[in-house]
Design an enzyme around this catalytic site. Sequence first.
Site, PDB file in Angstrom:
ATOM      1  N   ARG A 164     166.123  35.118  11.766  1.00  0.00           N
ATOM      2  CA  ARG A 164     164.962  36.007  11.646  1.00  0.00           C
ATOM      3  C   ARG A 164     164.070  35.949  12.888  1.00  0.00           C
ATOM      4  NH1 ARG A 164     159.653  36.045   8.381  1.00  0.00           N
ATOM      5  NH2 ARG A 164     159.457  38.215   7.665  1.00  0.00           N
TER       6      ARG A 164
ATOM      7  N   ILE B 195     157.850  43.564   9.481  1.00  0.00           N
ATOM      8  CA  ILE B 195     159.106  43.032   8.963  1.00  0.00           C
ATOM      9  C   ILE B 195     158.775  42.417   7.609  1.00  0.00           C
ATOM     10  CG2 ILE B 195     158.745  40.876  10.246  1.00  0.00           C
ATOM     11  CD1 ILE B 195     161.728  40.502  10.401  1.00  0.00           C
ATOM     12  N   SER B 196     159.513  42.791   6.574  1.00  0.00           N
ATOM     13  CA  SER B 196     159.171  42.408   5.211  1.00  0.00           C
ATOM     14  C   SER B 196     159.355  40.910   4.979  1.00  0.00           C
ATOM     15  CB  SER B 196     160.032  43.185   4.215  1.00  0.00           C
ATOM     16  OG  SER B 196     159.798  44.571   4.313  1.00  0.00           O
ATOM     17  N   LYS B 197     158.674  40.402   3.949  1.00  0.00           N
ATOM     18  CA  LYS B 197     158.815  39.003   3.548  1.00  0.00           C
ATOM     19  C   LYS B 197     160.260  38.733   3.137  1.00  0.00           C
ATOM     20  CE  LYS B 197     155.739  37.460   0.695  1.00  0.00           C
ATOM     21  NZ  LYS B 197     154.777  37.349  -0.448  1.00  0.00           N
TER      22      LYS B 197
END
Length: 281
Positions: free
Chosen positions: A94, A120-122
């Site tokens: 990530r 950017i999503s969790k």
Amino acid sequence: MTSLPPRPKRFPLSLDKLAPARPGTPSAAAAAEAREPLKPQGHWQQAAAIKARQTTPIGLGLDSAGVRQRMVDRLRREGLTDERVLQALATVHRHAFVDSALATQAYEDTSLPIGHGQTISKPSVVGRMMALMLDAPGARQRGHLGKVLEIGTGCGYQAALLMQVSKQVVSVERLRPLHDKARANLVGHHQVRLVYGDGMLGHPPSAPYDSIISAAGGDDIPKAWLDQLAPGGRLVAPMTAPSGRGQVLVLIDHVRDTAGSRFVRSLHEAVLFVPLKSGVL
């Protein structure tokens, strides 16, 4: 008392003592040896040679498997149980998808800015949406998500995760700078096709899709997405809650049986995504 004779002066030498020795004299070789330059770099050269013979350490830094595994273990404790999703999260780096200034936060369960008003999503939310799609009857039968349509490529992180559990990914991004960023981040990944276009229109040329996932939420699910969802397919996306306040995850199954073809909708937990917009920039 008898006085001692004066001792010869040794330092500094007088100028007549500094004259170079004549070639062939015994002192010439000594003088040549004395003129050999010192090599203080020899120490670091030896250190580099020793280091090269050592085994490269593992488990250190953001690129280590241990860092990602700790994130996965935390998500498992919090209720994410699909091992295929957890393995994908443990595989994809990530930190490679976020700006270097934010890299130290990459493995926290938090959304991070990627520029142009997007995030950017969790990891927990991405994992939850992937697990919902993998739980569809068609995906359970196949063992993977089949052909996936992703709405909102962003930096490419979710597409990289989807590639771990699908046959093919088509990802649409409406913002040109993010489309270009994702293309750079995903170079060499031939399993994903990146499309610069209006995500609200989906991508008809590659339809139908076994799975559709959106990284942006609107007031309702666009009809184009439903038209491109294959029978037996499942769509997961954020949508404005029925109360009009906040967003919830919406799951839509395209069911085809003796009663015909229909879409079955269910609502799930509250989420927070960037708004779904039309057009390209």
